[in-house]
Design an enzyme around this catalytic site. Structure first.
Site, short mmCIF file in Angstrom:
data_model
loop_
_atom_site.label_atom_id
_atom_site.label_comp_id
_atom_site.label_asym_id
_atom_site.label_seq_id
_atom_site.Cartn_x
_atom_site.Cartn_y
_atom_site.Cartn_z
N SER A 169 0.83 -1.19 0.00
CA SER A 169 0.00 0.00 0.00
C SER A 169 0.87 1.25 0.00
O SER A 169 1.66 1.46 -0.92
CB SER A 169 -0.95 -0.06 1.19
OG SER A 169 -2.01 0.85 1.05
N ASP A 227 -10.09 -5.68 -3.31
CA ASP A 227 -9.51 -4.54 -2.60
C ASP A 227 -10.47 -3.35 -2.66
O ASP A 227 -10.82 -2.88 -3.74
CB ASP A 227 -8.17 -4.17 -3.24
CG ASP A 227 -7.34 -3.22 -2.39
OD1 ASP A 227 -7.93 -2.48 -1.57
OD2 ASP A 227 -6.11 -3.22 -2.54
N HIS A 276 -7.45 -5.84 0.66
CA HIS A 276 -6.29 -4.94 0.57
C HIS A 276 -5.03 -5.56 1.17
O HIS A 276 -3.95 -5.00 1.01
CB HIS A 276 -6.62 -3.63 1.31
CG HIS A 276 -5.62 -2.55 1.09
ND1 HIS A 276 -5.26 -2.09 -0.16
CD2 HIS A 276 -4.88 -1.83 1.98
CE1 HIS A 276 -4.36 -1.13 -0.04
NE2 HIS A 276 -4.11 -0.95 1.25
#
Length: 341
Positions: free
Chosen positions: A96, A230, A258
């Site tokens: 991320s 996600d 995610h």
């Protein structure tokens, strides 16, 4: 997992976990998380690698000063941490926002980066969950101060963890949301997160992109992993990777959100092992990097707007010789200043 260790760099205490032996993996967590996001994979990875998993500045057990929370600042911090720890080169694995740091690290310090593994990374499109955009909204600090009061926080985190046990797209990552809410009881953590978010997104979405420097992505092995469900950064951004770095290994995990490394830890560990085993580490050449910079992008590349088709830069010219180009498995993402979550 081993006990957390500490080292002071530039007057700020940095927390990290170090495990195993062999080639070095630097594991970078996402926004508002810490090194424990890697708990489900770190033991297995440490069987083959030296694993270094820090808490980024402003997160976890690291200090939370008034400091530089930009991607460049974090990349510099990782370089200095590795230097203090006596580590010269790494395969950097970023999740991320940590994926954005990984790309920035590779761009700033290609001589110290052997490969990259990006996990649901930012910087590949503008889309991001509105919940992150709200961090910069007026009143966010006061709202979080209320929601993280002891009684309210306990009810909220307990509810989130219970809902996370329900197997749906919407509830899959709520246990991580609960951990984030727990961490935001610290006012200094909220300060760091707010400044970090302001550096990488605005109300239209992500403002930092790898697309404008994608022409540099020719010399470093790259793997990208995404969760199909996600809800933070959509998996459709993986299509941009296939365009910008067509030789990269891209895998989208089904029944995953995610945090694909948590949803499918065995598959993730196997992917990393195979990726490292089947690629040669990047070898930095200043002359080659200079040639690429002088050549520049072959066509202007803009940041995509929401709903756009994947960015499609003009094709590269044919490579002249085998000596002037790496094997096909050595696709790069040396070029990136990316972002978020």
């Amino acid at each position: 997992m081993d006990e957390v260790q500490y080292v002071t760099v530039h007057g700020h205490r940095r927390a990290y976990v170090r495990r195993g032996s062999g080639p070095v993996l630097l594991l970078l967590h996402g926004l508002a998380c810490d090194h424990t996001t890697w708990t489900s994979v770190i033991d297995e990875l440490a069987e083959d690698f030296t694993v270094i998993a820090p808490d980024l500045l402003g997160h976890g057990s690291s200090d939370k000063p008034r400091a530089d929370y930009t991607l460049g600042g974090y990349a510099n911090g990782m370089r200095d941490l590795l230097t203090v720890l006596g580590v010269d080169k790494v395969t950097v694995v970023g999740h991320s926002f940590g994926g954005g740091i990984a790309m920035q690290f590779a761009y700033q310090f290609p001589e110290r980066t052997e490969r990259m593994v990006l996990v649901s990374p930012g910087g590949l499109g503008p889309d991001v969950t509105p919940l992150i955009k709200l961090v910069q909204a007026p009143g966010w600090e006061a709202t979080m101060a209320l929601l993280t009061q002891p009684g309210v926080r306990h009810v909220g985190t307990t509810t989130l963890r219970m809902l996370s046990r329900v197997e749906t797209k919407v509830t899959r990552d709520l246990d991580e949301v609960a951990e984030i809410l727990e961490s935001w009881r610290d006012r200094r953590t909220r300060f760091a997160i707010r400044h970090l978010v302001r550096a990488v997104i605005d109300w239209r979405g992500q403002i930092v992109t790898m697309s404008d420097r994608a022409y540099l992505t020719e010399a470093m092995p790259l793997a990208v992993v995404w969760g199909r469900d996600d809800l933070v950064i959509p998996a459709k951004h993986a299509d941009n990777v296939r365009v910008l770095a067509p030789e990269a290994r891209v895998e989208v995990f089904d029944r995953s959100g995610h945090f694909p490394h948590k949803d499918h830890p065995e598959r993730f560990v196997q992917l990393v092992r195979e990726f490292v085993a089947t690629t040669e580490p990047a070898s930095y050449s200043r002359a080659r990097f200079r040639r690429l910079l002088k050549r520049g992008a072959l066509a202007p590349v803009r940041q995509a707007e929401a709903g756009d088709a994947p960015v499609r830069p003009s094709p590269r010219p044919p490579r002249r010789s085998a000596q002037a180009s790496p094997p096909s498995c050595r696709t790069s993402a040396t070029a990136v200043g990316s972002s978020i979550a």
